[in-house]
Design a protein around this motif. Structure first.
Motif, PDB file in Angstrom:
ATOM      1  N   CYS A  43      77.483  65.294  51.596  1.00 14.23           N
ATOM      2  CA  CYS A  43      76.749  65.495  50.337  1.00 14.23           C
ATOM      3  C   CYS A  43      75.623  64.490  50.186  1.00 14.23           C
ATOM      4  N   ALA A  44      75.890  63.231  50.583  1.00 14.60           N
ATOM      5  CA  ALA A  44      74.855  62.203  50.488  1.00 14.60           C
ATOM      6  C   ALA A  44      73.669  62.535  51.390  1.00 14.60           C
ATOM      7  N   GLY A  45      73.951  63.014  52.596  1.00 10.82           N
ATOM      8  CA  GLY A  45      72.871  63.394  53.502  1.00 10.82           C
ATOM      9  C   GLY A  45      72.052  64.549  52.966  1.00 10.82           C
ATOM     10  N   ALA A  46      72.738  65.538  52.398  1.00  6.34           N
ATOM     11  CA  ALA A  46      72.042  66.705  51.850  1.00  6.34           C
ATOM     12  C   ALA A  46      71.195  66.318  50.641  1.00  6.34           C
ATOM     13  N   LEU A  47      71.757  65.511  49.747  1.00  5.24           N
ATOM     14  CA  LEU A  47      71.015  65.117  48.546  1.00  5.24           C
ATOM     15  C   LEU A  47      69.843  64.206  48.900  1.00  5.24           C
ATOM     16  N   GLY A  48      70.031  63.321  49.870  1.00  2.90           N
ATOM     17  CA  GLY A  48      68.926  62.467  50.307  1.00  2.90           C
ATOM     18  C   GLY A  48      67.789  63.277  50.888  1.00  2.90           C
TER      19      GLY A  48
END
Length: 205
Positions: free
Chosen positions: A186-191
């Motif tokens: 999720c962090a990678g996608a949101l970043g």
């Protein structure tokens, strides 16, 4: 004496069926890896001095930078080519279970690549559709590029994004479904989404 009977009504299943299914199930990661390698080839070719395939598919201003051997632009080509190869390694890395930190980093990068590629691919397609429909006007020297971005680059980016999406999802579901791994995804996608939106707002990229 023991009598061994083979029933014709009970066909023996091939012993290799399970390994074959496992190998075939890894195709999204290998597809993402192949996509990254193929996408890196033009960057290296143009960085080495050739503009093969660039004149009709890339903006003339970028072609001129490559032909003039502008140092900073050549550096950009080399860096982007290496990043694409790194993406290929990420795709291959998603085909089997990795260590704790390696797995988290791989999922983080896979999810980020998914968003970045699909976002840019959709932008290319939407832009092309608007130009084709007459809702948006481009400079005459860029009119010929619309078809390339609509029918080649847009779908190409989206295809790569979908491959990374499938590979990342499969890795999480099959190899490591712990909550912290999902959080890294999720962090990678949101970043990646933040960077994509910022590039549109600022006009950079």
């Amino acid at each position: 004496m023991t009598t061994i009977e083979h029933s014709l009504d009970r066909p023996v299943r091939p012993a290799t069926s399970r390994p074959l299914r496992l190998r075939m199930g890894r195709w999204p990661g290998f597809a993402a890896g192949a996509w990254g390698v193929l996408f890196a080839v033009p960057s290296f070719i143009w960085a080495l001095g050739s503009t093969f395939g660039a004149r009709s598919t890339v903006a003339p201003s970028l072609v001129k930078l490559a032909e003039d051997r502008v140092t900073w632009f050549l550096a950009v080509l080399w860096v982007t080519g290496l990043l694409k190869l790194f993406g290929a390694l990420v795709g291959i890395g998603l085909t089997r279970r990795r260590g704790t930190w390696t797995g988290r980093l791989t999922v983080f990068c896979g999810a980020g690549a998914t968003v970045l590629l699909i976002w840019h691919g959709c932008l290319f397609v939407v832009h092309g559709v608007l130009v084709e429909a007459g809702a948006r006007v481009v400079a005459p020297d860029l009119a010929g590029l619309t078809h390339w971005y609509l029918y080649l680059w847009g779908p190409w980016f989206i295809t790569g994004g979908l491959a990374f999406a499938a590979a990342t999802t499969r890795y999480v579901r099959r190899y490591d479904a712990r909550p912290e791994v999902r959080l890294y995804g999720c962090a990678g996608a949101l970043g990646a989404l933040f960077l994509s939106v910022a590039s549109v707002v600022t006009g950079i990229g």
